[in-house]
Scaffold this motif. Sequence first.
Motif, PDB file in Angstrom:
ATOM      1  N   ILE A  91      52.357 -51.230 -23.571  1.00 38.74           N
ATOM      2  CA  ILE A  91      52.649 -49.813 -23.369  1.00 38.74           C
ATOM      3  C   ILE A  91      53.135 -49.171 -24.671  1.00 38.74           C
ATOM      4  CG2 ILE A  91      54.196 -48.189 -22.203  1.00 38.74           C
ATOM      5  CD1 ILE A  91      54.035 -50.011 -19.742  1.00 38.74           C
ATOM      6  N   GLY A  92      54.011 -49.858 -25.379  1.00 32.98           N
ATOM      7  CA  GLY A  92      54.562 -49.312 -26.611  1.00 32.98           C
ATOM      8  C   GLY A  92      53.504 -48.996 -27.647  1.00 32.98           C
ATOM      9  N   GLU A  93      52.519 -49.870 -27.754  1.00 27.08           N
ATOM     10  CA  GLU A  93      51.437 -49.635 -28.717  1.00 27.08           C
ATOM     11  C   GLU A  93      50.633 -48.402 -28.334  1.00 27.08           C
ATOM     12  OE1 GLU A  93      49.320 -53.320 -28.582  1.00 27.08           O
ATOM     13  OE2 GLU A  93      50.901 -54.399 -29.642  1.00 27.08           O
ATOM     14  N   ARG A  94      50.421 -48.212 -27.028  1.00 30.17           N
ATOM     15  CA  ARG A  94      49.668 -47.036 -26.575  1.00 30.17           C
ATOM     16  C   ARG A  94      50.475 -45.749 -26.777  1.00 30.17           C
ATOM     17  NH1 ARG A  94      47.588 -51.156 -23.350  1.00 30.17           N
ATOM     18  NH2 ARG A  94      49.073 -50.994 -21.659  1.00 30.17           N
ATOM     19  N   VAL A  95      51.792 -45.821 -26.534  1.00 28.81           N
ATOM     20  CA  VAL A  95      52.644 -44.653 -26.784  1.00 28.81           C
ATOM     21  C   VAL A  95      52.532 -44.250 -28.248  1.00 28.81           C
ATOM     22  CG1 VAL A  95      55.036 -43.833 -26.928  1.00 28.81           C
ATOM     23  CG2 VAL A  95      54.280 -45.087 -24.902  1.00 28.81           C
ATOM     24  N   LYS A  96      52.643 -45.223 -29.137  1.00 31.76           N
ATOM     25  CA  LYS A  96      52.565 -44.940 -30.570  1.00 31.76           C
ATOM     26  C   LYS A  96      51.207 -44.365 -30.942  1.00 31.76           C
ATOM     27  CE  LYS A  96      53.448 -46.973 -35.081  1.00 31.76           C
ATOM     28  NZ  LYS A  96      53.912 -48.169 -35.794  1.00 31.76           N
ATOM     29  N   LYS A  97      50.147 -44.937 -30.393  1.00 31.85           N
ATOM     30  CA  LYS A  97      48.790 -44.468 -30.675  1.00 31.85           C
ATOM     31  C   LYS A  97      48.637 -42.993 -30.299  1.00 31.85           C
ATOM     32  CE  LYS A  97      44.209 -44.817 -28.771  1.00 31.85           C
ATOM     33  NZ  LYS A  97      43.886 -44.560 -27.427  1.00 31.85           N
TER      34      LYS A  97
ATOM     35  N   HIS B 215      47.116 -43.594 -18.786  1.00 31.37           N
ATOM     36  CA  HIS B 215      46.726 -43.814 -20.178  1.00 31.37           C
ATOM     37  C   HIS B 215      47.709 -44.737 -20.894  1.00 31.37           C
ATOM     38  CE1 HIS B 215      44.260 -40.216 -19.443  1.00 31.37           C
ATOM     39  NE2 HIS B 215      43.482 -40.709 -20.386  1.00 31.37           N
ATOM     40  N   LEU B 216      48.971 -44.711 -20.474  1.00 29.48           N
ATOM     41  CA  LEU B 216      49.979 -45.561 -21.105  1.00 29.48           C
ATOM     42  C   LEU B 216      50.019 -46.961 -20.495  1.00 29.48           C
ATOM     43  CD1 LEU B 216      52.932 -43.034 -21.440  1.00 29.48           C
ATOM     44  CD2 LEU B 216      51.256 -43.696 -23.168  1.00 29.48           C
ATOM     45  N   ILE B 217      49.669 -47.064 -19.225  1.00 28.76           N
ATOM     46  CA  ILE B 217      49.776 -48.346 -18.523  1.00 28.76           C
ATOM     47  C   ILE B 217      48.523 -49.189 -18.662  1.00 28.76           C
ATOM     48  CG2 ILE B 217      50.026 -49.410 -16.247  1.00 28.76           C
ATOM     49  CD1 ILE B 217      51.801 -47.035 -15.482  1.00 28.76           C
ATOM     50  N   LYS B 218      47.377 -48.553 -18.540  1.00 29.36           N
ATOM     51  CA  LYS B 218      46.108 -49.282 -18.541  1.00 29.36           C
ATOM     52  C   LYS B 218      45.539 -49.391 -19.944  1.00 29.36           C
ATOM     53  CE  LYS B 218      44.918 -47.661 -13.930  1.00 29.36           C
ATOM     54  NZ  LYS B 218      43.964 -46.895 -13.151  1.00 29.36           N
ATOM     55  N   ASP B 219      44.832 -50.486 -20.190  1.00 34.91           N
ATOM     56  CA  ASP B 219      44.182 -50.676 -21.488  1.00 34.91           C
ATOM     57  C   ASP B 219      43.141 -49.603 -21.735  1.00 34.91           C
ATOM     58  OD1 ASP B 219      45.596 -52.867 -22.386  1.00 34.91           O
ATOM     59  OD2 ASP B 219      44.277 -54.282 -21.389  1.00 34.91           O
ATOM     60  N   THR B 220      42.369 -49.273 -20.718  1.00 35.87           N
ATOM     61  CA  THR B 220      41.345 -48.246 -20.873  1.00 35.87           C
ATOM     62  C   THR B 220      41.333 -47.358 -19.639  1.00 35.87           C
ATOM     63  OG1 THR B 220      39.657 -49.675 -19.907  1.00 35.87           O
ATOM     64  CG2 THR B 220      39.827 -49.665 -22.302  1.00 35.87           C
ATOM     65  N   VAL B 221      41.154 -46.100 -19.883  1.00 40.50           N
ATOM     66  CA  VAL B 221      40.956 -45.132 -18.809  1.00 40.50           C
ATOM     67  C   VAL B 221      39.605 -44.517 -19.070  1.00 40.50           C
ATOM     68  CG1 VAL B 221      41.791 -43.005 -17.742  1.00 40.50           C
ATOM     69  CG2 VAL B 221      43.424 -44.692 -18.580  1.00 40.50           C
TER      70      VAL B 221
ATOM     71  N   GLN C 171      38.142 -39.792 -16.046  1.00 35.70           N
ATOM     72  CA  GLN C 171      39.050 -40.301 -15.032  1.00 35.70           C
ATOM     73  C   GLN C 171      40.433 -39.755 -15.335  1.00 35.70           C
ATOM     74  OE1 GLN C 171      39.306 -44.554 -14.950  1.00 35.70           O
ATOM     75  NE2 GLN C 171      40.756 -44.597 -13.285  1.00 35.70           N
ATOM     76  N   SER C 172      40.944 -38.912 -14.472  1.00 33.89           N
ATOM     77  CA  SER C 172      42.190 -38.223 -14.775  1.00 33.89           C
ATOM     78  C   SER C 172      43.418 -38.967 -14.301  1.00 33.89           C
ATOM     79  CB  SER C 172      42.179 -36.836 -14.118  1.00 33.89           C
ATOM     80  OG  SER C 172      42.190 -36.979 -12.709  1.00 33.89           O
ATOM     81  N   GLY C 173      43.276 -39.871 -13.356  1.00 33.70           N
ATOM     82  CA  GLY C 173      44.441 -40.530 -12.797  1.00 33.70           C
ATOM     83  C   GLY C 173      45.069 -39.715 -11.674  1.00 33.70           C
TER      84      GLY C 173
END
Length: 110
Positions: free
Chosen positions: A2-8, A60-66, A70-72
Amino acid sequence: MIGERVKKYRLEKGLSLTELAERAGVAKSYLSALERNIQQNPSVQFLEKVASELGITIDHLIKDTVKEGQSGLDTEWEKLVKEAMNSGVSKEEFKNFLEFNKWKLKNEDE
């Protein structure tokens, strides 16, 4: 992670760690620890605040790919958002509406 996605997503938005923390109303130290994978289990409330400021969904933060498109959001929420868009409500007007409702709920509790 999650942290890596937040930073991205934060970097894609051109935000510093301090700016995101301030805008989301979260602790800069916790956000930093999350991005460095020291903290790995943030609360849903934390993720909601950060995702909202980044203009993305929690998915988007939890999953590797959305998947694209796909809006969630569940079907009913998607329908409401599309209806607002089709009726001419601007993003700014919608944001103002949400902020007013947050303010109203906060003041009702006091």
